[in-house]
Design an enzyme around this catalytic site. Sequence first.
Site, PDB file in Angstrom:
ATOM      1  N   ARG A  75      32.221  -8.248 -10.090  1.00  0.00           N
ATOM      2  CA  ARG A  75      32.828  -8.844 -11.272  1.00  0.00           C
ATOM      3  C   ARG A  75      31.865  -8.900 -12.455  1.00  0.00           C
ATOM      4  O   ARG A  75      31.700  -9.917 -13.121  1.00  0.00           O
ATOM      5  CB  ARG A  75      33.353 -10.246 -10.977  1.00  0.00           C
ATOM      6  CG  ARG A  75      34.460 -10.600 -11.974  1.00  0.00           C
ATOM      7  CD  ARG A  75      35.188 -11.861 -11.640  1.00  0.00           C
ATOM      8  NE  ARG A  75      36.268 -12.014 -12.575  1.00  0.00           N
ATOM      9  CZ  ARG A  75      37.482 -12.450 -12.253  1.00  0.00           C
ATOM     10  NH1 ARG A  75      37.758 -12.777 -11.022  1.00  0.00           N
ATOM     11  NH2 ARG A  75      38.408 -12.569 -13.175  1.00  0.00           N
ATOM     12  N   CYS A  76      31.198  -7.778 -12.667  1.00  0.00           N
ATOM     13  CA  CYS A  76      30.363  -7.699 -13.868  1.00  0.00           C
ATOM     14  C   CYS A  76      30.133  -6.239 -14.182  1.00  0.00           C
ATOM     15  O   CYS A  76      30.475  -5.363 -13.417  1.00  0.00           O
ATOM     16  CB  CYS A  76      29.031  -8.413 -13.676  1.00  0.00           C
ATOM     17  SG  CYS A  76      27.798  -7.486 -12.769  1.00  0.00           S
ATOM     18  N   GLN A 106      39.171   1.940  -7.176  1.00  0.00           N
ATOM     19  CA  GLN A 106      39.116   1.443  -8.550  1.00  0.00           C
ATOM     20  C   GLN A 106      38.978   2.591  -9.549  1.00  0.00           C
ATOM     21  O   GLN A 106      39.099   2.385 -10.753  1.00  0.00           O
ATOM     22  CB  GLN A 106      37.952   0.450  -8.716  1.00  0.00           C
ATOM     23  CG  GLN A 106      38.199  -0.880  -8.009  1.00  0.00           C
ATOM     24  CD  GLN A 106      37.105  -1.917  -8.215  1.00  0.00           C
ATOM     25  OE1 GLN A 106      36.565  -2.443  -7.254  1.00  0.00           O
ATOM     26  NE2 GLN A 106      36.769  -2.221  -9.456  1.00  0.00           N
ATOM     27  N   GLU A 114      35.215 -10.174 -16.779  1.00  0.00           N
ATOM     28  CA  GLU A 114      33.975 -10.435 -16.071  1.00  0.00           C
ATOM     29  C   GLU A 114      33.126 -11.506 -16.724  1.00  0.00           C
ATOM     30  O   GLU A 114      32.232 -12.077 -16.085  1.00  0.00           O
ATOM     31  CB  GLU A 114      33.207  -9.126 -15.934  1.00  0.00           C
ATOM     32  CG  GLU A 114      33.988  -8.168 -15.027  1.00  0.00           C
ATOM     33  CD  GLU A 114      33.554  -6.734 -15.096  1.00  0.00           C
ATOM     34  OE1 GLU A 114      32.904  -6.365 -16.081  1.00  0.00           O
ATOM     35  OE2 GLU A 114      33.864  -5.974 -14.162  1.00  0.00           O
TER      36      GLU A 114
END
Lengths: 805, 164
Positions: free
Chosen positions: A383-384, A236, A759
Amino acid sequence: MKDEVDNREDRVANLKGMGCSRKRVEDARFTQGKGNYVDDVKLDGMLFGDFVRSPYAHARITSINTEEALKVPGVLAVLTAADLEPLGLHWMPTLAGDKQMVLADGKVLFQGQEVAFVVAQDRYAAADGIEAVEVEYEELPVIVDPFESLKSDVILREDLDPTADGAHGPRKHPNHIFTWEAGDKEPTEEVIANAEVVAEEEMYYHRTHPCPLETCGCVASMDKVNGKLTLWGTFQAPHAIRTVVSLISGIEEHNIRVISPDIGGGFGNKVGAYPGYVCSVVASIVTGKPVKWIEDRMDNLMTTAFARDYWMKGKISATKDGKITGLHCHVTADHGGFDACADPTKFPAGFMNICTGSYDIPTAYLEVDGVYTNKAPGGVSYRCSFRVTEAVYFIERMIEVLAIKLNMDAAELRRINFIKKEQFPYTAALGWEYDSGDYHTAWEKALTTVDYDGLRAEQAQRVEDFKAGKTRKLMGIGLSFFTEIVGAGPVKNCDILGLGMFDSCEIRIHPTGSAIARLGTISQGQGHATTFAQILASEIGLPADSITIEEGDTDTAPYGLGTYGSRSTPVAGAATAMAGRKIRAKAQMIAAYLLEVHDNDVEFDVDRFVVKGAPEKFKTMKEIAFAAYNQAIPGIEPGLEAVSYYDPPNMTYPFGAYVCVMDIDVDTGVPEIRRFYALDDCGTRINPMIIEGQVHGGLTEALAVALGQEIAYDDMGNCKTGTLMDFFLPTAWEVPNYETDYTVTPSPHHPIGAKGVGESPHVGGVPCFSNAVQDAFRPFGNTHTNMPHDHWRIWKMANDLGLHD
Amino acid sequence: MSKKMHTTLKVNGKQEEFLAEPRELLIYTLRERLNITGPHIGCETSHCGACTVTIDGKSVKSCTMFAAQAEGAEITTIEGLGGPDDLHPLQEAFKEHHGLQCGYCTPGMITRATKLLEEIPNPTEEEIRFGMAGNICRCTGYQNIVKSIQAAATEMNAAKEAAE
């Protein structure tokens, strides 16, 4: 006149710029099976590496015998810590300032830990080799409870000086990692001690895992002739990986090329650096051949990147009429065997200090204690943005608990405590400056749309019917209002391993009026190739369809810190707009020259520069692009290119209002989601179709976490949830249809006003689903019950409350 | 190591013949031996459906079937459904309705959907959700996948009617 207006609208439409639901350019290859993921990378003579992993959670390794394994047909090498030690690679630095064993150095600290790396001709031979490696273990006492860990005589990390400070200051115990504080301790305690009303709650945000459908993996190829290492992988943050690889391997950074090909979902799992990457690189150097390592699902769930595992203790104080006066939060954070959390360096507990949420809370204090246990390392932002999910869950549960204590409606309690529109920019008690917001408008829109009062009346009737024996289904209304903090971040306070968290975009305009732009981020399904071209189309007046977006190849893309924490649009999106504006500034000079007027006498209009007051005199961007390459313009260099490195002045603060309506069968514990309404304010909207898709996906991951997904261990440290048989991923059957809505409050400091959205639905969704379950049982005495609310646990809630009697 | 088995398969219309160990999984055969990389590996336990292919008219998860078990079978993967010049209506519909994000589940998802629409040409939303429950998507939340399949069904039924 009318013709001209229509024509302008057509020109705008032709660009497919910001605000339109442009179809995705990525989809042609994906729908035809022509994506190129890391496991699709094939090189001549490529070998396959895989790990011998520890069956024990805590054990000393007394011997490793690789002799038999080396006799297995197809096995070329077996690496152990002893082989890596001379290179200094048996340990590696973590993103959190700790270090982690690449291969077990004398002991193992969690089940599944990497013990030896078998390199073979193919996966089958590697598996045979793994079977043949003989490892002798001497079991040690296992600690899976962080509270017990802080009292235990068993020292987990024997490599650390038990009394020395850690990367984040003093340690209280050999198994303690750090204490991190924000806010004012004594004033907060004083406010709470003297408050009219105080609500207290303890909650456990269970351990879970991002579990993208594609696991982690890489292909390392050391070209000994040219001295160049190429590393394909599920990264990522490809540039950060290049720098880390260079620092730990000693290979000069210009000789390392990192490529993130298509990535099959990340959700935080693919931010960190894992032993598999290091071992593949070493194996390629040792064998002179390319080496591929791909996790299987069990490796993935058991070893790389758990999320959450926060034990949170809260106190919230208020006046009798519900005005919140103070908030106190203590977290015991289980980090597993190594502190490998992926947070900006100065934030060992991420942005947990956004836990005052969307509320005007004058006094607050947060303290986080990080603890080692015999569980897998990780602590990623699933996802945050860096523990924001934990923070929002905490405050949105505390609000509900306070509402119960005050005997007040939780929607009203939120309303009277929201930060008001005119208070922005607002500095929260724990330090963040919220850039913008209009919470009341969003909240009223949400409550009106779902007919909140009607729902409450229906729920009251349902309770009566239940008590009268007319139904066995209860109704829960889940509310959540969240404020995120995303777009890390300003270099002044955000870095990872010393690398400032700016991001970048480089644009080249081709002579015929098309372009290529490269960014420091990397899409994992977010559709960057589609949306970043839209930003550019609006900024430079060339059609999005004529703009190629490229990411993920460190030899060509400008340096950036990658994609996670919803930072792509806030940071790289800003860099894109700024680079576009540099193009436009040069184009303006070229246009003025071509139109034979002064620079200031032309203005930009959609896809062209026009002479002010004489719109019939213009040069299109396409014409200007050509001129940039074929005209000798005095004082202007040929060509049309720009690069921007953008250091954001602040984070962005997306927010949203969610409502979930659930019917729960108290006898089976099965929740049925009747309605889910999600209003998101992500500032300026670039592509509504993609935003909606992100919201659907984030809500579904929230549903998973709230209603069943967990990484669980037994007392021996055995991971009980290592496959998709045990680890809950919702299917189409369990997932409802979502209603999406929005308001638009642009970020005042972002060049296009965008805030990021990927997110938000996860961050806001988890408390919303959980609140719905808890709310269903509230009339029967439930104040708080820990997630995940799977069917059995919901049944148990009902049973504990005597509803089966 | 066991004796290699002689295996013949017809994959996307092409005859394939090879010697493979009995333990060789079909997904491995497709991806590594035949270079057909559309089907993906997601779980190795038949749960996620990323490896879904069609074998003799049935949806099968190729990660838990041995190549030898498929002896003589006719196999269709995403690569066999349609290419740049002749996209399958489902491929079109997934693009049109944002039925994918990271794309990793998509080949299996579309391959499964082709069988679903053969089994039930005009499915209700419930039938789609039930019929697709063997294929996991981590990105989309399924709403747009359902929409894509509905749209493709409408398109395919209209084309069929026009042809009759």
